[in-house]
Design an enzyme around this catalytic site. Structure first.
Site, PDB file in Angstrom:
ATOM      1  N   GLY A 184       5.767  40.614  51.768  1.00 12.18           N
ATOM      2  CA  GLY A 184       5.186  40.180  50.507  1.00 12.18           C
ATOM      3  C   GLY A 184       6.018  39.127  49.825  1.00 12.18           C
ATOM      4  CB  THR A 185       6.858  36.214  50.292  1.00  9.17           C
ATOM      5  OG1 THR A 185       7.933  37.001  50.693  1.00  9.17           O
ATOM      6  CG2 THR A 185       7.350  34.836  49.981  1.00  9.17           C
ATOM      7  CB  THR A 186       4.417  33.567  46.125  1.00 11.38           C
ATOM      8  OG1 THR A 186       3.344  34.486  46.222  1.00 11.38           O
ATOM      9  CG2 THR A 186       3.860  32.167  45.990  1.00 11.38           C
ATOM     10  CB  SER A 236       1.239  38.151  50.520  1.00  8.37           C
ATOM     11  OG  SER A 236       2.242  38.291  49.545  1.00  8.37           O
TER      12      SER A 236
END
Lengths: 269, 230
Positions: A49-51, A185
């Protein structure tokens, strides 16, 4: 026989590569997980999960990343760092499985420094981007089992005198973006905002505001991306890469810009 | 069947040592001097592309005299050793002492086992943190002999005379400018020629710098330092 001995010096062009050195002398240190065979069960879930995003602006590139790591539907970490300094003139934003991504970032940092010390000069930005592509390709077996690593690489190119941004796919495919890119994500949501708000030749303040707005939108739409945490004082990390090097935008500045954006939205939604 | 020549081990070592020493004494010299903020390295080297002084790791520098290809090989081996160690443990675990030991082992092995010894001498310098620890300077000779030096070190062609000069003239707490001028005067002890910024290769391990302490001082920046308080 003697010919082979001296010719080996020329064939061994990878002399200045740290990754090749590790592969040759201590391969157990390299992050290779899984065999990639379909019969093998998928590896257990790891933090995801990341931006992370990169935006070009007047002086170079600005990179930003959220601070949250998730494990399934749980928050695994609130203060994880996703934008790393690769060397003085480039940075890497990690997206994908946290463990392998961070290890790849560390290996990549060492790779660049090793090359610089052995050769006595820096790799070109193009060379750095290609090297990272090869390292992502090395990770393909693990990626097929769910441990995907797809970073963003951005830096200041001394030849062109401006910032450049590279994105990758899991096979190590390397694509250059001319304006901005967001990965992870929440990448799609961040890209939507960047698409609307990006302008050519922005100042650093404008670029910071655009990047943070994209981060806010991504955090709103994507459960894997952490928004600004006003209670604990956790904000996205923002770095700039310009001719004068890799710099960090101080937390206070990010907080002020975040608060301005949030205040502008108040009463509008 | 021809009988192999017999040479007594003692004679063989003597010959090798003399050969190596001869090679080294033909080369130009290098001095290392501790100063207020770290350690200064000054080499007489008219080339700006082929370095005698280089960075190994965050706090560690390398200097070599003698045959270029030989000390260049040693330098690259050192960078590899340091980067591997730092990657598998942590950056703080890479020490000059371990590296100096590795050089000593390598040169010792080459000296006893190979027909031709390396005609080199190397310095491994580690700058101390700001916590009051001491800088470390190791000098490793062609046969693997290792010495740790205090305050200053010299190697190369006329090292003995340079060392004598430094012994008389060195004092603690020098500024960078003073240390540089002393170093250059030391290099000129054995020759009549005036050395200018174009004949010198200068670098420092500067403990006030972040993480990577090694910094080269280019000729443009050298001139004001050399002329400083004349």
């Amino acid at each position: 026989m003697t010919d082979e001995r001296w010719q080996a010096v020329f064939a061994n062009y990878a002399n200045s590569s740290f990754v090749e050195l590790v592969r040759g002398t201590s391969p157990h240190l390299l992050p290779t997980l899984g065999s990639g065979s379909p019969e093998e069960p998928a590896l257990p879930a790891a933090p995801h999960g990341t931006t992370v995003l990169a935006v070009r602006y007047r002086d170079g590139v600005l990179m930003a990343g959220d601070r949250q790591a998730t494990e399934g539907f749980q928050v695994a970490h609130r203060r994880i760092e996703k934008i790393y300094k690769a060397d003085d003139l480039s940075g890497i934003g990690i997206a994908g499985a946290a463990g392998p991504s961070m290890e790849m970032a560390r290996l990549f940092q060492t790779e660049l420094e090793h090359y610089e010390k052995v050769e006595g000069e820096n790799l070109s930005l193009e060379g750095k981007a290609n090297r990272l592509a090869q390292m992502i390709r090395m990770n393909l077996p693990a990626a097929l089992q769910g441990l995907v690593v797809v970073p963003i690489f951005a830096g200041f190119d001394e030849k062109t005198g401006g910032g450049r941004i590279f994105k990758y796919d899991i096979t190590g495919g390397r694509y250059e973006e001319t304006e901005y890119f967001a990965q992870g994500s929440g990448g799609k949501d961040a890209r939507d905002t960047l698409k609307k708000r990006y302008r050519k030749d922005m100042t650093k303040e404008q670029a910071l505001s655009v990047a943070l707005e994209a981060m806010l939108d991504a955090a709103e739409e994507d459960i894997g991306t952490g928004g600004p945490d006003l209670l604990r004082g956790i904000f996205p990390t923002v770095k700039t890469i310009t001719r004068s090097g890799f710099g960090e935008v101080p937390d206070d500045e990010v907080r002020t810009a975040c608060e301005a954006l949030l205040a502008a939205r108040k009463g509008q939604v | 069947m021809p009988l192999p020549y017999y040479v007594s081990p003692e004679q063989m070592m003597k010959d090798k040592a003399e050969y190596a020493r001869k090679g080294i004494s033909r080369g130009k010299s290098i001095v290392a001097l501790e100063y207020r903020d770290g350690v200064l390295l000054v080499a007489e080297n008219p080339s700006t592309l082929l370095h005698k002084i280089s960075e190994i790791y965050d706090r560690i520098a390398f200097a070599g005299v003698g045959k270029y290809n030989e000390f260049e090989n040693l330098r690259v081996a050192g960078v590899r050793h340091a980067d591997l160690k730092g990657y598998s443990y942590s950056r703080g675990d890479v020490t000059g002492k371990a590296l100096a030991n590795a050089y000593s082992q390598a040169l010792g092995n080459i000296f006893t086992q190979d027909i031709k010894p390396f005609e080199v001498e190397v310095l491994v310098v580690e700058v101390a943190d700001t916590n009051g620890a001491k800088n470390e300077i190791f000098r490793i000779l062609y046969d693997g002999t290792i010495e740790d030096e205090r305050n200053y070190a010299a190697m190369g062609g006329q090292a003995d005379e340079i060392r004598r000069f430094l012994k008389d003239n060195y004092r603690e707490g020098l500024s960078l400018e003073e240390a540089l001028q002393l170093g250059v005067r030391a290099l000129m002890v054995t020759q009549n020629k005036q050395l200018t910024e174009h004949d010198l290769e200068v670098a420092v391990l500067d403990r006030t710098k972040e993480r990577r302490k090694f910094r080269r001082i280019p000729p443009e920046a050298l001139r004001p330092l050399l002329e400083g308080s004349k």
